[in-house]
Every structure is written in structure tokens, then in C-alpha cells.
Motif scaffolding. Structure first.
Motif, PDB file in Angstrom:
ATOM      1  N   ASP A  60       0.805  -1.225   0.000  1.00 20.88           N
ATOM      2  CA  ASP A  60       0.000   0.000   0.000  1.00 20.88           C
ATOM      3  C   ASP A  60       0.839   1.277   0.000  1.00 20.88           C
ATOM      4  O   ASP A  60       0.326   2.367   0.171  1.00 20.88           O
ATOM      5  N   GLY A  61       2.131   1.146  -0.190  1.00 19.55           N
ATOM      6  CA  GLY A  61       3.033   2.289  -0.132  1.00 19.55           C
ATOM      7  C   GLY A  61       3.919   2.250   1.094  1.00 19.55           C
ATOM      8  O   GLY A  61       5.028   2.788   1.088  1.00 19.55           O
ATOM      9  N   SER A  62       3.439   1.600   2.162  1.00 24.54           N
ATOM     10  CA  SER A  62       4.220   1.552   3.402  1.00 24.54           C
ATOM     11  C   SER A  62       5.370   0.546   3.330  1.00 24.54           C
ATOM     12  O   SER A  62       6.117   0.390   4.281  1.00 24.54           O
ATOM     13  N   GLN A  63       5.541  -0.109   2.181  1.00 23.88           N
ATOM     14  CA  GLN A  63       6.669  -1.015   1.986  1.00 23.88           C
ATOM     15  C   GLN A  63       7.962  -0.243   1.690  1.00 23.88           C
ATOM     16  O   GLN A  63       9.027  -0.830   1.628  1.00 23.88           O
ATOM     17  N   THR A  64       7.862   1.061   1.555  1.00 26.87           N
ATOM     18  CA  THR A  64       9.023   1.921   1.345  1.00 26.87           C
ATOM     19  C   THR A  64       9.212   2.785   2.585  1.00 26.87           C
ATOM     20  O   THR A  64       8.300   3.525   2.975  1.00 26.87           O
ATOM     21  N   ALA A  65      10.381   2.671   3.209  1.00 25.76           N
ATOM     22  CA  ALA A  65      10.679   3.491   4.392  1.00 25.76           C
ATOM     23  C   ALA A  65      11.012   4.901   3.916  1.00 25.76           C
ATOM     24  O   ALA A  65      11.959   5.091   3.148  1.00 25.76           O
ATOM     25  N   VAL A  66      10.217   5.873   4.349  1.00 22.52           N
ATOM     26  CA  VAL A  66      10.402   7.245   3.873  1.00 22.52           C
ATOM     27  C   VAL A  66      10.750   8.235   4.973  1.00 22.52           C
ATOM     28  O   VAL A  66      11.096   9.378   4.688  1.00 22.52           O
ATOM     29  N   ALA A  67      10.650   7.813   6.238  1.00 22.01           N
ATOM     30  CA  ALA A  67      10.879   8.739   7.348  1.00 22.01           C
ATOM     31  C   ALA A  67      11.117   7.955   8.637  1.00 22.01           C
ATOM     32  O   ALA A  67      10.955   6.741   8.675  1.00 22.01           O
ATOM     33  N   ILE A  68      11.478   8.707   9.684  1.00 16.76           N
ATOM     34  CA  ILE A  68      11.716   8.125  11.001  1.00 16.76           C
ATOM     35  C   ILE A  68      10.912   8.911  12.029  1.00 16.76           C
ATOM     36  O   ILE A  68      10.947  10.150  12.042  1.00 16.76           O
ATOM     37  N   ILE A  84       8.446  13.928  12.151  1.00 19.59           N
ATOM     38  CA  ILE A  84       9.307  12.908  11.554  1.00 19.59           C
ATOM     39  C   ILE A  84      10.621  13.532  11.114  1.00 19.59           C
ATOM     40  O   ILE A  84      10.720  14.750  10.933  1.00 19.59           O
ATOM     41  N   ILE A  85      11.618  12.692  10.954  1.00 18.92           N
ATOM     42  CA  ILE A  85      12.851  13.071  10.270  1.00 18.92           C
ATOM     43  C   ILE A  85      12.677  12.573   8.840  1.00 18.92           C
ATOM     44  O   ILE A  85      12.498  11.376   8.606  1.00 18.92           O
ATOM     45  N   ALA A  86      12.684  13.494   7.889  1.00 21.00           N
ATOM     46  CA  ALA A  86      12.372  13.165   6.506  1.00 21.00           C
ATOM     47  C   ALA A  86      13.545  13.298   5.545  1.00 21.00           C
ATOM     48  O   ALA A  86      13.491  12.764   4.435  1.00 21.00           O
ATOM     49  N   ARG A  87      14.612  14.003   5.959  1.00 20.83           N
ATOM     50  CA  ARG A  87      15.708  14.249   5.014  1.00 20.83           C
ATOM     51  C   ARG A  87      16.936  14.779   5.746  1.00 20.83           C
ATOM     52  O   ARG A  87      16.860  15.200   6.888  1.00 20.83           O
ATOM     53  N   GLN A  88      18.042  14.793   5.064  1.00 21.86           N
ATOM     54  CA  GLN A  88      19.315  15.369   5.514  1.00 21.86           C
ATOM     55  C   GLN A  88      19.595  15.168   7.003  1.00 21.86           C
ATOM     56  O   GLN A  88      19.600  16.115   7.785  1.00 21.86           O
ATOM     57  N   ALA A  89      19.849  13.902   7.351  1.00 21.43           N
ATOM     58  CA  ALA A  89      20.167  13.580   8.736  1.00 21.43           C
ATOM     59  C   ALA A  89      21.074  12.359   8.781  1.00 21.43           C
ATOM     60  O   ALA A  89      21.139  11.586   7.820  1.00 21.43           O
ATOM     61  N   GLU A  90      21.781  12.208   9.896  1.00 25.85           N
ATOM     62  CA  GLU A  90      22.542  10.998  10.196  1.00 25.85           C
ATOM     63  C   GLU A  90      21.895  10.363  11.407  1.00 25.85           C
ATOM     64  O   GLU A  90      21.592  11.055  12.386  1.00 25.85           O
ATOM     65  N   VAL A  91      21.669   9.047  11.336  1.00 28.64           N
ATOM     66  CA  VAL A  91      21.002   8.342  12.420  1.00 28.64           C
ATOM     67  C   VAL A  91      21.791   7.092  12.803  1.00 28.64           C
ATOM     68  O   VAL A  91      22.546   6.552  12.001  1.00 28.64           O
TER      69      VAL A  91
END
Length: 116
Positions: A60-68, A84-91
Motif C-alpha cells: 500500500d506504499g508503506s513497503q518503502t521506508a520514507v521517514a523516522i 518525523i525526520i524526513a531528510r538530511q540527517a545521520e542516524v
């Protein structure tokens, strides 16, 4: 003696992020989601544009991890706004929930670097 195990705290997984709030977004977590810890990988349901826990076997789309997920979220009986953390980050990999090989590739595509 009782031993307690403490879960991850808000943003404990975050090593660095872009200046200001560029890495973060406010989105909607779908009702019916179980309690989720900070550091949970999230997918976005295509039909509703709402976020749920990442599930590599979904279609349904949730098979792709897009955020944290930035902070823990309780069991939901109604949709809820979350950060959420959506971009430009180190985790930190050890503090992420749901991390698998496909999710690592998804994080690279989102501009999020997962450090071991």
C-alpha cells in the motif's frame, strides 16, 4: 528486585540533522497504529498520504521506508499529528526499529544516512 528496561527517548537515534528544522516535518500518523517508539521507520500509505509503521511486505506504499518517527507515539484511536525526520540527517542504526536491507536503501534515497 525488579529490573526495568527503558525504551528509546525522543530523537535518541539522531546523530545530526540539517540546520534549523529542515530535516523535520509534521505529518499525520494513521489511526489504528499500535504504540510506536522513537526511531520507528515509517512508510506512507499511497491512498491516504498518512504514515504508518514501515512494513517491507506491504503493498500500500508503506513497503518503502520514507521517514523516522521523532518521538514515541501511543496507541492511536484517531489520526495524530507527529514529527518525523524526513531528510538530511545521520542516524544510529542500533536505535532504529524496523531497519532491514531494503529500508537502508530507502533511507539513502530519502537523504538519511544510517551509521552502524
Amino acid at each position: 528486585m525488579t529490573i526495568y528496561t527503558e525504551g528509546f527517548h525522543t530523537a535518541e537515534f539522531l546523530l545530526s540533522e540539517a540546520e534549523g528544522m529542515y530535516s523535520r516535518e509534521q505529518v499525520t500518523l494513521a489511526a489504528g497504529s499500535p504504540a510506536l517508539p522513537a526511531g520507528q521507520l515509517l512508510g506512507k500509505v499511497t491512498a491516504t498520504s498518512k504514515y504508518v509503521a514501515y512494513d517491507n511486505s506491504a503493498t500500500d506504499g508503506s513497503q518503502t521506508a520514507v521517514a523516522i518517527l521523532y518521538a514515541p507515539a501511543p496507541d492511536l484511536t484517531a489520526d495524530q499529528k507527529i514529527t518525523i525526520i524526513a531528510r538530511q540527517a545521520e542516524v544510529a542504526a542500533y536505535a532504529l526499529t524496523g531497519l532491514d536491507t531494503p529500508a537502508r536503501a530507502d533511507m539513502v534515497a530519502a537523504g538519511i544516512v544510517v551509521r552502524d
